[in-house]
Write an enzyme that holds these catalytic residues in place. Structure first.
Site, PDB file in Angstrom:
ATOM      1  N   ASP A   1      78.846  12.153  47.772  1.00  0.00           N
ATOM      2  CA  ASP A   1      78.506  10.744  47.541  1.00  0.00           C
ATOM      3  C   ASP A   1      77.004  10.559  47.371  1.00  0.00           C
ATOM      4  O   ASP A   1      76.298  10.334  48.326  1.00  0.00           O
ATOM      5  CB  ASP A   1      78.974   9.900  48.726  1.00  0.00           C
ATOM      6  N   CYS A   2      76.525  10.621  46.189  1.00  0.00           N
ATOM      7  CA  CYS A   2      75.114  10.338  45.918  1.00  0.00           C
ATOM      8  C   CYS A   2      75.027   9.567  44.609  1.00  0.00           C
ATOM      9  O   CYS A   2      75.290  10.123  43.537  1.00  0.00           O
ATOM     10  CB  CYS A   2      74.308  11.628  45.820  1.00  0.00           C
TER      11      CYS A   2
ATOM     12  N   TRP B   1      77.598   6.253  54.237  1.00  0.00           N
ATOM     13  CA  TRP B   1      76.865   5.053  54.672  1.00  0.00           C
ATOM     14  C   TRP B   1      76.993   4.782  56.168  1.00  0.00           C
ATOM     15  O   TRP B   1      76.303   3.912  56.706  1.00  0.00           O
ATOM     16  CB  TRP B   1      77.342   3.832  53.887  1.00  0.00           C
TER      17      TRP B   1
ATOM     18  N   LYS C   1      71.553  23.343  54.660  1.00  0.00           N
ATOM     19  CA  LYS C   1      70.941  23.696  53.376  1.00  0.00           C
ATOM     20  C   LYS C   1      70.612  25.185  53.308  1.00  0.00           C
ATOM     21  O   LYS C   1      69.894  25.703  54.164  1.00  0.00           O
ATOM     22  CB  LYS C   1      69.677  22.865  53.166  1.00  0.00           C
TER      23      LYS C   1
END
EC number: 2.5.1.18
Length: 272
Positions: A79-80, A266, A107
């Protein structure tokens, strides 16, 4: 760890008479549940020009795109809205691309070497890794000017305040602090603009401004619907039609985030 989703090309298409044409169609291949799904985008422009354009694009090296991986489903785009903006641009330009999905919670070293700040999207252009969706989309427009997605400067900021007012309302704990009204004011202004100038920001054709705004409107719809039980009022019919039209585009469907990921993405802002 990164998961690679690769675009492919189909060099010929069958005509009504059973023969093959030289029109090259770009497609994205996904693997879901062991099945291989091939999705073909719509194209614009005259048939000969479109055929020549797509043939040239089919032979091009795929763009490398690093994107957020899903929080809820393995091997799925996350979701970006800024990454979706870049992918929409690439899709609408009919360019081949490879997506490398990155777990932003863990990462990998290779990713931090090319993106020291650990942010997505990041795209490899001219052997250089380029960050920031504004910079990336402008670079793509300059390198691949056809089909044009340029938005006239005087229209480029239309709807640009909707995203920040959405975030303000989403984070608000006080129903009387004016954040909902601020969002409604921006949406009402956008509705009036579309009524007079639509159906898209640049009139009859979709442009870069739409590809930037639409993913943010999708996040607004999902996040506010879940956390606030709120939706765009029916009175803003032009905004609702705009959202429905873009959300149903092939390029949008192919690059969309799962609702579960938008909600999860969110959550920290809502709970913080």
């Amino acid at each position: 760890m990164a998961v690679l989703l690769r675009t492919t090309t189909s060099a010929t298409t069958a005509t009504s008479g059973g023969s093959s044409s030289a029109t090259a169609l770009l497609a994205t291949t996904f693997r879901r549940g062991g099945r291989r799904l091939l999705l073909l985008p719509a194209t614009r422009g005259s048939a000969p020009r479109r055929a020549a354009l797509l043939t040239a694009r089919a032979s091009a090296e795929p763009l490398e795109v690093c994107a957020k991986a899903s929080l809820t489903v393995p091997d799925r785009l996350g979701d970006c809205p800024f990454t979706q903006r870049v992918l929409l641009t690439i899709e609408e330009k009919h360019l081949p691309y490879d997506i490398k999905l990155v777990d932003l919670a863990n990462k990998p070293d290779w990713f931090l070497k090319i993106s020291p700040e650990g942010k997505v999207p990041i795209v490899k252009l001219e052997e250089q890794w380029v960050a920031d969706s504004d910079v990336i989309t402008q670079a793509i427009e300059e390198k691949y000017p056809e089909p044009s997605l340029a938005t006239p400067p005087e229209k480029a900021s239309v709807g640009s305040k909707i995203f920040s007012t959405f975030i303000g309302f989403l984070k608000s704990k006080d129903p009387n602090d004016g954040t909902e009204q601020a969002l409604l004011s921006e949406l009402t202004s956008f509705d009036s603009y579309l009524k007079d100038n639509g159906p898209f920001i640049n009139g009859e054709t979709i442009s870069a401004a739409d590809l930037s705004l639409a993913p943010k409107l999708y996040h607004m719809e999902i996040a506010l619907g879940h956390y606030k039980n709120w939706s765009v009022p029916d009175s803003l019919s032009h905004v609702k039609k705009y959202m429905k039209t873009i959300f149903s585009m092939d390029s949008f469907v192919k690059t969309i985030a799962l609702q579960e990921d938008v909600i999860a993405g969110w959550r920290p802002k809502v709970m913080g």
